[in-house]
Design a protein around this motif. Structure first.
Motif, PDB file in Angstrom:
ATOM      1  N   THR A  48       9.876  -3.733  -4.199  1.00  0.00           N
ATOM      2  CA  THR A  48       8.441  -3.618  -4.466  1.00  0.00           C
ATOM      3  C   THR A  48       7.747  -3.162  -3.197  1.00  0.00           C
ATOM      4  N   PRO A  49       7.260  -1.912  -3.154  1.00  0.00           N
ATOM      5  CA  PRO A  49       6.617  -1.398  -1.939  1.00  0.00           C
ATOM      6  C   PRO A  49       5.328  -2.160  -1.621  1.00  0.00           C
ATOM      7  N   LEU A  50       4.940  -2.114  -0.362  1.00  0.00           N
ATOM      8  CA  LEU A  50       3.620  -2.611   0.046  1.00  0.00           C
ATOM      9  C   LEU A  50       2.671  -1.418   0.084  1.00  0.00           C
ATOM     10  N   VAL A  51       1.489  -1.602  -0.468  1.00  0.00           N
ATOM     11  CA  VAL A  51       0.559  -0.472  -0.582  1.00  0.00           C
ATOM     12  C   VAL A  51      -0.848  -0.872  -0.139  1.00  0.00           C
ATOM     13  N   VAL A  52      -1.336  -0.217   0.891  1.00  0.00           N
ATOM     14  CA  VAL A  52      -2.757  -0.317   1.244  1.00  0.00           C
ATOM     15  C   VAL A  52      -3.410   1.061   1.144  1.00  0.00           C
ATOM     16  N   VAL A  53      -2.581   2.102   1.209  1.00  0.00           N
ATOM     17  CA  VAL A  53      -3.049   3.475   1.024  1.00  0.00           C
ATOM     18  C   VAL A  53      -2.552   3.941  -0.331  1.00  0.00           C
ATOM     19  N   ASP A  54      -3.443   3.971  -1.333  1.00  0.00           N
ATOM     20  CA  ASP A  54      -3.018   4.282  -2.701  1.00  0.00           C
ATOM     21  C   ASP A  54      -2.969   5.789  -2.935  1.00  0.00           C
ATOM     22  N   ASN A  55      -2.578   6.182  -4.158  1.00  0.00           N
ATOM     23  CA  ASN A  55      -2.393   7.603  -4.473  1.00  0.00           C
ATOM     24  C   ASN A  55      -3.685   8.399  -4.364  1.00  0.00           C
ATOM     25  N   GLU A  56      -4.791   7.769  -4.763  1.00  0.00           N
ATOM     26  CA  GLU A  56      -6.078   8.464  -4.676  1.00  0.00           C
ATOM     27  C   GLU A  56      -6.413   8.784  -3.216  1.00  0.00           C
ATOM     28  N   GLU A 111      13.191  -8.901   2.623  1.00  0.00           N
ATOM     29  CA  GLU A 111      12.110  -8.939   3.607  1.00  0.00           C
ATOM     30  C   GLU A 111      12.653  -9.255   4.993  1.00  0.00           C
ATOM     31  N   LYS A 112      13.637 -10.159   5.072  1.00  0.00           N
ATOM     32  CA  LYS A 112      14.208 -10.502   6.381  1.00  0.00           C
ATOM     33  C   LYS A 112      14.935  -9.292   6.973  1.00  0.00           C
ATOM     34  N   MET A 113      15.673  -8.573   6.128  1.00  0.00           N
ATOM     35  CA  MET A 113      16.367  -7.375   6.609  1.00  0.00           C
ATOM     36  C   MET A 113      15.370  -6.289   6.997  1.00  0.00           C
ATOM     37  N   THR A 114      14.257  -6.183   6.272  1.00  0.00           N
ATOM     38  CA  THR A 114      13.223  -5.204   6.631  1.00  0.00           C
ATOM     39  C   THR A 114      12.643  -5.542   8.004  1.00  0.00           C
ATOM     40  N   LEU A 115      12.439  -6.839   8.258  1.00  0.00           N
ATOM     41  CA  LEU A 115      11.954  -7.264   9.567  1.00  0.00           C
ATOM     42  C   LEU A 115      12.971  -6.939  10.657  1.00  0.00           C
ATOM     43  N   PHE A 116      14.242  -7.142  10.371  1.00  0.00           N
ATOM     44  CA  PHE A 116      15.286  -6.803  11.344  1.00  0.00           C
ATOM     45  C   PHE A 116      15.265  -5.308  11.661  1.00  0.00           C
ATOM     46  N   HIS A 135       7.371   2.009   6.652  1.00  0.00           N
ATOM     47  CA  HIS A 135       7.653   0.616   6.299  1.00  0.00           C
ATOM     48  C   HIS A 135       8.391   0.519   4.969  1.00  0.00           C
ATOM     49  N   ASN A 136       7.945   1.267   3.981  1.00  0.00           N
ATOM     50  CA  ASN A 136       8.579   1.192   2.664  1.00  0.00           C
ATOM     51  C   ASN A 136       9.929   1.893   2.614  1.00  0.00           C
ATOM     52  N   VAL A 137      10.150   2.855   3.505  1.00  0.00           N
ATOM     53  CA  VAL A 137      11.489   3.445   3.650  1.00  0.00           C
ATOM     54  C   VAL A 137      12.468   2.377   4.126  1.00  0.00           C
ATOM     55  N   MET A 138      12.039   1.562   5.089  1.00  0.00           N
ATOM     56  CA  MET A 138      12.901   0.476   5.575  1.00  0.00           C
ATOM     57  C   MET A 138      13.151  -0.550   4.479  1.00  0.00           C
ATOM     58  N   ARG A 139      12.100  -0.906   3.746  1.00  0.00           N
ATOM     59  CA  ARG A 139      12.257  -1.895   2.670  1.00  0.00           C
ATOM     60  C   ARG A 139      13.217  -1.370   1.595  1.00  0.00           C
ATOM     61  N   GLU A 140      13.061  -0.112   1.220  1.00  0.00           N
ATOM     62  CA  GLU A 140      13.893   0.480   0.166  1.00  0.00           C
ATOM     63  C   GLU A 140      15.365   0.515   0.569  1.00  0.00           C
TER      64      GLU A 140
END
Length: 475
Positions: A48-56, A111-116, A135-140
């Motif tokens: 599940t990506p984190l999003v503060v900058v949406d498509n619009e 999430e722990k691996m994303t932090l690593f 950030h979402n590339v790392m999470r994915e």
């Protein structure tokens, strides 16, 4: 010494995540660590990506990116300052969202691996869109194949900018990106030559990005001549260099050493790392398989690996939230804690990332760590001054934030730890909150502090006392 099953469960949840809730201790306390690990793995399959900058917002950026850039060239200092402030606020929102995601327990291992990986592929970006993309590339890819993660991060716009590859062109090569890819991300120092750096830099010429935050290969800037890298010769491009690096066993050893120090023990065991490294290579660098292997190994639960690692500021912050059900109502509080303890997400000190280990602790940060539970639990006035880091927002944060305004859910504690006998309450909390037992002197000290208190007040005071101990800084 035989390790109690509950200690193993709590050790797993702390290292593979950010700590267990009372409900999770109750659920898994009598089950095997393997069953708890299976739950953590299953819970982390969803991305599940984190999003503060949406498509619009992205579309607006695509249409106005060049126009905005041209406007900024003629903008006043105040206008540029305002634009940068808006960008920092968006990045702060992403920071707050991520802290809350980690504290929620959703996809905890991911999430722990994303932090690593965030510390491993350390990078600073100024644009909210590209920071969010990275950030979402790392999470994915956090639990996927390391080769996929390496390629994606190597083509990331912020990373290319941060390591100066925008300036790496065939007639004027810039070696910074190529050097850091080998030294910090894959092979480690001493496992490549200066000629390897020069030849790899030539292979990465033309790797760039556009204003929309997308990777772009510019053929007219690429050196398409023959190159010799790590003993192999060919008309290499950047992708070829990364593949050759992955074929070198030193890459597996380097990554496994960092994972061992982060998840197991700061003191390396070369025999165990060699076993990890062989397995990692045999699975084509499968990260999820490697982590499952580590967390299923008997040696992971050895006494010398439990309660010996200093929590990073983010682990301490999120762990407090997990342990006590804390909800920070304002993002400024979350940012203040990170700044005061020396680890702000998305702002690593340099390309090498945070040093970790004993470097987390000095006389100032240790005092702040031990004061933090009282400030949060009692909603006391904040009397901690942030270090001057040259950021005007740091000074503003110190002035604006008077109290944490944290909401704590004590109901879980009432269900699990409530008792009229303060000694029993202390024993239960000790078992839940600490990796190692309190000394008789510490117990006596806390019992004196809670003398005469009952119910919620007893739980609050006992919890605060334990969380204020140096031992709580360990996991």
């Amino acid at each position: 010494m035989k390790i109690d099953n509950q200690i193993k469960i709590e050790h797993l949840f702390m290292r593979a995540g950010f700590g267990a809730t009372p409900a999770q201790v109750k659920e898994f306390g009598k089950k095997s660590p393997d069953k708890a690990l299976k739950s953590l793995l299953n819970n982390s399959e969803k991305i599940t990506p984190l999003v503060v900058v949406d498509n619009e917002y992205k579309e607006v950026i695509k249409k106005k990116a060049l126009k905005t850039l041209l406007e900024l060239k003629g903008a006043s200092a105040d206008e540029i300052k305002e634009k940068l402030k808006e960008a920092r606020e968006k990045i702060s929102e992403l920071n707050y969202l991520w802290i809350n995601r980690m504290a929620s327990g959703e996809g905890m291992l991911r999430e722990k691996m994303t932090l690593f990986w965030h510390g491993h592929f350390a990078c600073r970006g100024r644009r909210p869109l590209t920071v969010q993309i990275q950030h979402n590339v790392m999470r994915e890819n956090a639990l996927g194949k390391f080769g996929d993660l390496l390629l994606a991060i190597s083509k990331d716009p912020d990373m290319l900018q941060f390591l100066n590859n925008q300036q790496n062109k065939k007639n004027s090569p810039n070696e910074n990106f190529a050097r850091e890819v080998m030294e910090l991300f894959t092979l480690g120092r001493g496992n490549y030559t200066e000629n390897d750096v020069k030849e790899a830099a030539r292979a990465f010429t033309g790797w760039s990005s556009n204003l929309q935050g997308e990777f772009v290969f510019r053929p007219n800037q690429h050196d398409d001549g023959q190159k010799t890298f790590q003993g192999k010769t060919g008309n290499f491009k950047g992708e070829d260099v990364l593949n050759i690096i992955l074929q070198n066993p030193q890459t597996s050893t380097f990554i496994c050493t960092k994972i061992f120090r982060y998840f197991v023990n700061e003191v390396v065991d070369n025999q165990l790392i060699e076993k990890m490294s062989k397995r990692f290579r045999s699975t084509d660098y499968d990260i999820a398989d490697l982590m499952e292997y580590v967390f299923k190994s008997d040696w992971f639960y050895n006494q010398e690996n439990i309660g010996t690692r200093i929590k990073s500021p983010v682990e301490l912050l999120v762990g407090l939230q997990r342990n006590f059900g804390i909800d920070f109502q304002q993002k400024q509080a979350v940012l203040f804690i990170q700044k005061s303890l020396g680890q702000v997400l998305f702002y690593p000190p340099n390309v090498a990332g945070w040093s970790g280990g004993k470097n987390w602790i000095d006389s100032s940060t240790l005092m702040t760590r031990m004061k933090l539970p009282e400030i949060i639990f009692k909603d006391s006035e904040i009397n901690i001054r942030l270090k001057d880091d040259g950021d005007v927002n740091t000074e503003n944060l110190s002035k604006k934030l008077n109290r944490m305004q944290a909401v704590i859910n004590w109901s879980a504690f009432q269900n699990e730890f409530s008792d009229e006998n303060s000694q029993i309450v202390l024993n239960k909390l000790e078992s839940y909150l600490l990796p190692r037992a309190l000394s008789p002197q510490q117990k006596e000290f806390i019992l004196k502090k809670v003398e005469g208190k009952t119910g919620i007040e007893l739980l609050k005071m006992a919890s605060q006392s334990i969380a204020s101990l140096p031992e709580y800084q360990l996991c």
